[in-house]
Design a protein around this motif. Structure first.
Motif, mmCIF file in Angstrom:
data_model
loop_
_atom_site.group_PDB
_atom_site.id
_atom_site.type_symbol
_atom_site.label_atom_id
_atom_site.label_comp_id
_atom_site.label_asym_id
_atom_site.label_seq_id
_atom_site.Cartn_x
_atom_site.Cartn_y
_atom_site.Cartn_z
ATOM 1 N N ALA A 122 0.771 -1.525 0.210
ATOM 2 C CA ALA A 122 -0.287 -0.209 0.028
ATOM 3 C C ALA A 122 0.971 1.144 -0.205
ATOM 4 C CB ALA A 122 -0.472 -0.287 1.633
ATOM 5 N N GLU A 135 -4.464 -0.687 2.674
ATOM 6 C CA GLU A 135 -4.388 -1.824 2.580
ATOM 7 C C GLU A 135 -5.589 -2.402 1.800
ATOM 8 O OE1 GLU A 135 -2.089 -2.764 6.737
ATOM 9 O OE2 GLU A 135 -1.470 -0.878 6.892
ATOM 10 N N ALA A 140 -3.477 -3.366 -3.346
ATOM 11 C CA ALA A 140 -2.229 -3.998 -2.562
ATOM 12 C C ALA A 140 -2.504 -4.778 -2.569
ATOM 13 C CB ALA A 140 -3.031 -3.030 -1.392
#
Length: 532
Positions: A122, A135, A140
């Motif tokens: 991230a 996240e 991510a």
């Protein structure tokens, strides 16, 4: 009654099903967009091998049970079998990671939004794009799996979310609504598609990994509200209704996330409006008049169901720890031989919080069952903290837990309202935190210093919201916008109940927020020293 029966007989109803964090709910609405039947299924995520997940078996058991309970409700109320429906929509909790191979087999267990395991990915993507990549987002998760060198990454053919998976399974169409897609990869609000510049940057980033795909190969097609997203297949009809009574060929709207359905269900898709959903997690959505001045790690930029930019403050933890404390009182009451309903138990304790000091009497708690991106924690620990001179009583204790459920959200909202000077006329609330009259609503208004409104229909939640999006697809007139549809055909007669923030409550919550922020090192120490 006869009008509803005719609608059921003639397939003039619309069905919405949403897979939330703790409940899967099905809501059937009539031609006037009013709920006429519902069914639900309770479920809970599991921590398996360090991953928060739900099994696919649980997904389909939950969908089938909620559908059956809704159909049984139709039969019991109206004496009719549900065999045809005008349109259907599916939604689910946003984000997460569902990767499939060329045979459409799931490669690794579903990784939900609750996982905080993609910090490195991230951070790198946020820097690369100059755009916050949380996240939780699918991209991510994918990039973290690539960085980890996970065995499955070379086999990925399809990447989607829970809502996209369910829709794909039932229709054969690999698509997503734009709001849900914006939690997978950044969206360009002008083109209503994935951001091409960022696509190119990501493909260049992974070009040395010898993977047999580009990111565009993996992502679902993006659709906006009102577009047709396919029809229920024969296989899908049997999967949804195990009795075999429901016919195939029903049109489906684009699958969406719970953020988009929350916006729809509260009619907060226009600029200067917002909504906050507070349950297991809590997130606030604010429709932006203009882009933010810079990227913030605490703020996600997603979209409305029609593709307008939205600032989203998403917090993983909200009511789980609060519920755990309430259950202590349930257990105590049982030991005394006192039977008490859930509604009375929660109502009594929540209302007691109204008697507490505006700043909670110096008490502090963190209800972190899992990590939090906003406060930089990969894991969570539940803490209740007090000093010898704190005013420790039942009212302050309950007020503290309610404030704490909103504490991290306030840190993110302060960025929007104070640093970015975002204008917000009113916030709409929905979710379990607001069920007890005046309590959650009052504290939310204090946290963001903004009037908070509850709609009479808010209790139907996201399942109703996705049903409205399906209804819009089915019944919209030429050139009718989603805003027009909601204003004129859904909410024109709806009533709302608004609470204004009081100066005392705002001051008290601000004092608590300072204590909450200053106490974060305690939470971080607990994570460090109390390892599982």
């Amino acid at each position: 009654m006869e009008q509803i029966k005719n609608a059921i007989q003639n397939g003039k109803t619309v069905l919405g099903i949403e897979l939330g964090s703790t409940r899967i709910k099905a809501v059937l609405i009539d031609e006037n967009n009013n709920p006429i039947a519902s069914g639900s299924y309770e479920w809970e995520n599991r921590l398996e091998n360090g991953i928060w997940t739900y099994s696919l078996e649980d997904v389909w058991t939950g969908i089938q049970t909620s559908y059956k309970n809704m159909a049984d409700d139709v039969k019991n109320q109206y004496g009719e079998e549900l065999t045809k429906i005008g349109a259907i929509g599916f939604s689910a909790m946003m984000h997460g990671y569902m990767a499939f191979d060329e045979n459409k087999e799931l490669l690794v267990p579903f990784r939900t939004w609750r996982n905080s395991i993609t910090g490195k990915a991230a951070a790198e993507l946020t820097s690369l794009f100059d755009f916050n990549i949380p996240e939780r987002w699918s991209i991510a998760h994918l990039y973290q799996a690539i960085l980890n060198g996970e065995e499955h990454i070379s086999k990925i053919k399809y990447l989607t979310t829970l809502a996209g998976y369910v829709h794909w399974k039932l229709t054969g169409e690999f698509v997503l609504g734009i709001g849900e897609a914006s939690g997978m990869f950044p969206i360009d609000s002008a083109s209503k598609d994935y951001n091409k510049g960022m696509i190119e940057k990501f493909d260049k980033l992974i070009s040395n990994k010898n993977l047999p795909y580009t990111i565009s190969d993996l992502l679902p097609k993006v659709l906006v509200a009102g577009e047709n997203a396919g029809t229920l297949s024969e296989e899908g009809a049997k999967l949804l209704d195990t009795t075999g009574k429901l016919g195939a060929g029903i049109p489906l709207c684009p699958p969406e996330g719970d953020a988009s359905t929350g916006m729809t269900a509260t009619n907060s898709i226009t600029k200067r409006t917002g909504n906050v959903s507070a349950g297991t997690s809590v997130f606030a959505m604010v429709v932006l008049e203009k882009p933010l001045s810079k990227a913030y790690p605490e703020i996600d930029i997603v979209t409305t169901p029609v593709g307008d930019d939205v600032a989203m403050v998403h917090v993983n933890n909200c009511t789980s720890d609060l519920n755990a404390w309430v259950n202590i009182f349930r257990e105590y009451s049982a030991e005394l031989g006192i039977e008490i309903s859930t509604e009375k138990l929660y109502g009594t304790l929540y209302r007691k919080a109204l008697e507490g000091d505006a700043d909670c009497g110096g008490l502090l708690s963190y209800g972190y069952f899992s990590g939090e991106n906003i406060t930089g924690l990969e894991e969570g620990r539940q803490l209740f903290v007090r000093t010898p001179d704190s005013k420790f009583n039942l009212a302050n204790m309950m007020r503290t837990h309610l404030y704490s459920a909103l504490g991290t959200l306030k840190l993110g909202m302060d960025i929007l309202l104070d640093k970015e000077n975002v204008k917000l006329d009113r916030m709409f609330g929905h979710g379990g935190l607001f069920k007890t009259k005046d309590v959650g609503q009052k504290f939310m208004a204090a946290a963001i210093n903004t009037p908070v409104s509850l709609m009479e229909t808010a209790g139907e939640g996201g399942a109703w919201g996705i049903a409205l999006l399906a209804s819009y697809m089915l019944a919209k007139s030429e050139n009718e916008t989603l805003t027009d549809f909601l204003n004129n055909k859904v909410f024109s007669q709806s009533e709302s109940y608004t609470l204004e923030p009081t100066d005392e409550d705002v001051k008290g919550f601000n004092e608590f927020a300072v204590r909450y922020k200053n106490g974060l090192p305690i939470e971080k120490a607990a994570v460090e020293y109390l390892k599982y």
